[in-house]
Motif scaffolding. Structure first.
Motif, PDB file in Angstrom:
ATOM      1  N   LYS A 371      20.716  64.971  76.429  1.00  0.00           N
ATOM      2  CA  LYS A 371      20.955  64.361  75.111  1.00  0.00           C
ATOM      3  C   LYS A 371      20.088  63.120  74.881  1.00  0.00           C
ATOM      4  CE  LYS A 371      25.646  66.144  74.475  1.00  0.00           C
ATOM      5  NZ  LYS A 371      27.058  65.848  74.176  1.00  0.00           N
ATOM      6  N   ARG A 471      24.682  64.908  66.142  1.00  0.00           N
ATOM      7  CA  ARG A 471      25.162  65.508  67.390  1.00  0.00           C
ATOM      8  C   ARG A 471      25.828  64.474  68.296  1.00  0.00           C
ATOM      9  NH1 ARG A 471      19.858  69.279  68.552  1.00  0.00           N
ATOM     10  NH2 ARG A 471      20.815  71.302  68.148  1.00  0.00           N
ATOM     11  N   ASP A 475      29.600  65.712  68.199  1.00  0.00           N
ATOM     12  CA  ASP A 475      29.875  66.656  69.286  1.00  0.00           C
ATOM     13  C   ASP A 475      30.874  66.032  70.270  1.00  0.00           C
ATOM     14  OD1 ASP A 475      28.052  68.277  68.095  1.00  0.00           O
ATOM     15  OD2 ASP A 475      26.572  68.226  69.706  1.00  0.00           O
TER      16      ASP A 475
END
Length: 502
Positions: A371, A471, A475
């Motif tokens: 990430k 995200r 997420d």
């Protein structure tokens, strides 16, 4: 060294934009976690304290280089170094962060001990003393380049008797009044230095081997300044920030899909500044716009210096440095009293810290990004490597916010180890991607030491802020990849940590 209690929940390495940003996020979002910032220099600011060359400024607007939590209040959105340092100083003082900073502390090594769930960190003070501290987490805000060494292209200065300077190590007392100056390079640093030195120098020549795409814009953002007059400061900042992020994203994607159109638009701006009959060859690179980072020319300062005759641009290859100047391969001679080698930086990963796990070296070039923030199979470690196609702070903000979420989740679960797990079988199935789709020299030179990059999320350092932000925010932290576990007799439990924080 204490054998029972960990010294700090989080050790933040570096008191520049990334480190200060993380500290501010922690103050707001993880107030029960203790932290320290260790900074090798004697002042905060990182890049903005290190670089002292004439005209030092941001090469992106401060509404995106600024933090999401702190509005930029100056009239100029393209800010000089001192203004950026003032901004960081205000944040540190308003949020009572300064007391957490240990200046003159350089991190040399960090070893992860699984049985204790903590990093054993070796530091060296500015007085040469070795110290050992422990931390449950390491957050590396140490930047992307080597502070000790600049890139050396291997020039042989031969008979040249003048002064040679690299912008990274600019002398405080340099007098260039009435001198002939040759600035070697065509990147952001050269584009900043040339017009800034032209006011006092006899002549400043930007000697480039390859042209760079340039674009001009006002140093002041008219819309931002208008909104600040009619709206609350934070609202005006959010709107301007959103506007600039959107325009940056559109511009980058347009350059990638319609490079010819983008090149024509950039040339149109240059002709507007220099005149319709100007020679565009010095501004026409052999690559497409945004294959390398565009160079910003605020308020046409470089173009004004060129028009005045106080500066010029020469494209060519160096044959030799001779007495009194520089000889090119086409036999052109450029007089020089001072040569500035604005030839780029030397990439560094993780602040050159010797990372290890149970005494075994961690080679990050063999690990995948997770990430754009953590690394595969490396516990309790986060890092900031900003965007190449947007402002550095955009990534620093989303990474800080994400790590705060991870810290809070870990505390809630009563665990002390968080690690992105990549099995050998899963790794074998990964399709790798180029870590950087940029042709810039410093990027290409540093690729060998960079961590690995996958085509698919989450094992990726992305270059798309808008999708990354969504995200990282939306997420779930527990995504089935990030493992939460508890280890070690010496690690404090969640209840004990909360009691200690109170």
């Amino acid at each position: 060294m204490k054998n029972t209690a960990t010294d700090f929940d989080v050790m933040i390495v570096g008191a520049g934009i990334s480190g200060i940003g993380m500290a501010a996020h922690m103050k707001e979002k993880t107030p029960d976690h203790g932290f320290v910032i260790v900074e090798r220099r004697e002042n905060l600011g990182g890049t903005w304290d290190l670089f002292r060359y004439p005209g030092i400024r941001s090469d992106s607007d401060m509404h995106t280089l600024g933090f999401d939590f702190e509005p930029w209040k100056h009239e100029k959105s393209i800010a000089d170094g001192p203004a950026i340092l003032d901004y960081l100083d205000d944040i540190v003082d308003e949020r009572d962060i300064r007391k957490h900073i240990r200046f003159g502390h350089k991190v040399i090594a960090a070893d992860w001990r699984e049985s204790e769930a903590r990093w054993h960190v070796t530091l060296e003070t500015s007085e040469g003393e070795r110290k050992h501290l422990t931390a449950n987490w390491l957050y590396l805000g140490s930047g992307y380049y080597d502070y000790d060494e600049a890139y050396d292209p291997g020039f042989d200065f031969g008979e040249f008797e003048g002064t040679v300077i690299h912008p990274q190590f600019w002398p405080r007392d340099l007098d260039y009044t009435g001198k002939n100056v040759v600035v070697i390079g065509s990147g952001a640093t050269a584009v900043t230095i040339v017009p800034s030195m032209s006011d006092k120098a006899a002549k400043v020549t930007m000697l480039q081997r390859t042209p760079t795409w340039m674009f001009s814009r006002p140093a002041k953002d008219a819309m931002a300044n208008f909104l600040r007059k009619i709206l609350p400061e934070k609202v005006a900042y959010r709107i301007t920030r959103w506007k600039n992020i959107t325009l940056q994203d559109i511009g980058f994607k347009r350059a990638r899909t319609k490079p010819q159109k983008m090149g024509e638009a950039l040339h149109k701006r240059i002709r507007k500044s220099l005149g319709e009959d100007c020679d565009l060859a010095p501004f026409t690179p052999p690559y497409n716009p945004w294959d390398q980072r565009l160079c910003l020319v605020p308020d046409d300062d470089l173009f004004k210096a060129l028009k005045s005759g106080k500066a010029d641009i020469v494209t060519g290859h160096i044959k030799a440095f001779e007495k009194g100047g520089v000889r090119l391969t086409d036999d052109q001679f450029i007089p020089a009293d001072i040569v500035v080698t604005a030839t780029g930086l030397k990439l560094a990963v993780a602040g050159k810290i010797a990372l290890s796990k149970e005494g075994q070296p961690i080679d990050l070039s063999k690990h995948f990004y997770y990430k754009g923030c953590m690394f595969s199979n490396v516990p309790n470690l986060a890092v900031v490597f900003g965007y190449l196609n947007a402002s550095w702070t955009l990534r620093a903000d989303i990474n800080s916010d994400y790590v705060c979420r991870v810290l809070n989740t870990s505390r809630k679960r009563g665990v002390d180890v968080t690690e992105p797990i990549l099995t050998a079988q899963a790794e074998a199935a990964i399709e790798e991607d180029d870590i950087f789709d940029f042709s810039s020299g410093y990027i290409q030179r540093g690729k060998a030491i960079m961590p690995r990059n996958a085509v698919a999320y989450p094992w990726r350092l992305n270059q798309e802020y808008v999708s990354d932000r969504k995200r990282m925010k939306d997420d779930p932290v527990d995504d089935g990849v990030l493992e939460f576990r508890r280890h070690g007799a010496n690690a404090r439990g969640a209840d004990e940590q909360l009691e200690a924080a109170e």
